[in-house]
Design an enzyme around this catalytic site. Structure first.
Site, mmCIF file in Angstrom:
data_model
loop_
_atom_site.group_PDB
_atom_site.id
_atom_site.type_symbol
_atom_site.label_atom_id
_atom_site.label_comp_id
_atom_site.label_asym_id
_atom_site.label_seq_id
_atom_site.Cartn_x
_atom_site.Cartn_y
_atom_site.Cartn_z
ATOM 1 C CG ASN A 156 72.948 68.222 9.420
ATOM 2 O OD1 ASN A 156 72.736 68.406 10.630
ATOM 3 N ND2 ASN A 156 73.937 68.827 8.781
ATOM 4 C CG HIS A 208 75.352 73.627 7.054
ATOM 5 N ND1 HIS A 208 76.370 73.387 7.937
ATOM 6 C CD2 HIS A 208 75.797 74.606 6.216
ATOM 7 C CE1 HIS A 208 77.402 74.165 7.648
ATOM 8 N NE2 HIS A 208 77.075 74.913 6.606
ATOM 9 C CB SER A 225 70.678 73.973 3.475
ATOM 10 O OG SER A 225 71.126 75.136 2.816
ATOM 11 C CG ASP A 245 77.547 70.478 6.295
ATOM 12 O OD1 ASP A 245 76.720 69.869 6.994
ATOM 13 O OD2 ASP A 245 78.466 71.155 6.790
HETATM 14 C C1 GRF Z 1 72.319 75.320 14.387
HETATM 15 O O1 GRF Z 1 72.772 76.540 13.876
HETATM 16 C C2 GRF Z 1 72.389 74.241 13.340
HETATM 17 O O2 GRF Z 1 72.119 74.702 12.055
HETATM 18 C C3 GRF Z 1 73.816 73.810 13.441
HETATM 19 O O3 GRF Z 1 74.107 73.823 14.816
HETATM 20 C C4 GRF Z 1 73.251 74.774 15.444
HETATM 21 C C5 GRF Z 1 72.521 74.049 16.527
HETATM 22 O O4 GRF Z 1 71.783 74.927 17.346
HETATM 23 N N1 GRF Z 1 74.016 72.522 12.801
HETATM 24 P P1 GRF Z 1 70.714 74.332 18.363
HETATM 25 O O5 GRF Z 1 71.441 73.332 19.266
HETATM 26 O O6 GRF Z 1 69.624 73.695 17.588
HETATM 27 O O7 GRF Z 1 70.224 75.530 19.145
#
Ligand code: GRF
Length: 210
Positions: free
Chosen positions: A109, A111, A138, A147
């Site tokens: 994932n 984050h 991260s 997370d």
């Molecule tokens: C990103 O900021 C990611 O880190 C978080 O959700 C957002 C997704 O943005 N988990 P996208 O759909 O990739 O533009």
């Protein structure tokens, strides 16, 4: 070269998905074979289609409150396509231990904070409110805690005076788009897949110009 068969799970706009798709050159150790969204209207599904990648929805609303049934359906869908690794990219459903354990050591994932600081939602607002001077993103292995899994890589960005959650999110997103393809390539390219053996990487993404 055998490439790892990767599924990307999204819920929304899919800008990280786009970065992962764009990084697929001849030497890339992964191939995105399918993009799945729990939200059939996710803009990211169009990005997949435009890249010639299968785009599918497994709509959680169809399953009502039955999270287990949703996850069983998702799990079967991914297995059916011989997926080897699942990358969450803005996937807004918390996964239960069933799915996390079924994909243990094969589920990552991204984050938008320097974990372990600011896990969960409203990350940027909380980082600004706390007076943090350094933000970032991260990529981590997914475990049962939100997370909380072992960190594969991180990139840092400054938090500047006058930053809003929106301005910090935009700067962080630029760093995410560098970090995620690098980390996915790292784990697909022969780096140990077991969390205990994975060495965190640092990507220099000190983005100051926005
Ligand atoms: C990103 O900021 C990611 O880190 C978080 O959700 C957002 C997704 O943005 N988990 P996208 O759909 O990739 O533009």
């Amino acid at each position: 070269m055998t490439r790892k068969r990767v599924a990307v799970l999204i819920s929304g706009r899919g800008s990280n998905l786009q970065a992962l798709l764009d990084a697929q050159g001849p030497l890339c150790p992964y191939e995105i074979v399918v993009v799945v969204s729990n939200n059939p209207g996710a803009a990211g599904l169009d990005r997949a289609r435009e890249a010639g990648v299968e785009a599918a929805a497994v709509d959680h609303r169809v399953f009502g409150k039955d999270r287990a049934a949703f996850e069983r359906s998702l799990d079967a869908f991914l297995r059916d396509r011989n997926v080897e690794l699942v990358a969450l990219a803005g996937f807004m459903r918390v996964l239960t231990p069933f799915f996390v354990n079924a994909w243990a050591n094969r589920l990552i994932n991204i984050h938008p904070s320097l974990l372990p600081s600011f896990p969960g939602l409203d990350t940027h607002a909380r980082a600004i409110a706390a007076g943090a001077k350094l933000g970032g993103c991260s990529v981590h292995w997914v475990t049962e805690g939100v997370d909380a899994g072992p960190i594969i890589g991180q990139a840092a960005v400054p938090i500047l005076p006058g930053d809003t959650p929106e301005s910090l999110a935009a700067r962080t997103l630029d760093a995410e788009h560098m970090l995620y393809p690098a980390c996915l390539a790292l784990v697909c390219g022969g780096a140990p897949l077991l969390p205990g053996d994975a060495q965190p990487m640092l990507v220099n993404a000190f983005v100051e110009d926005r």
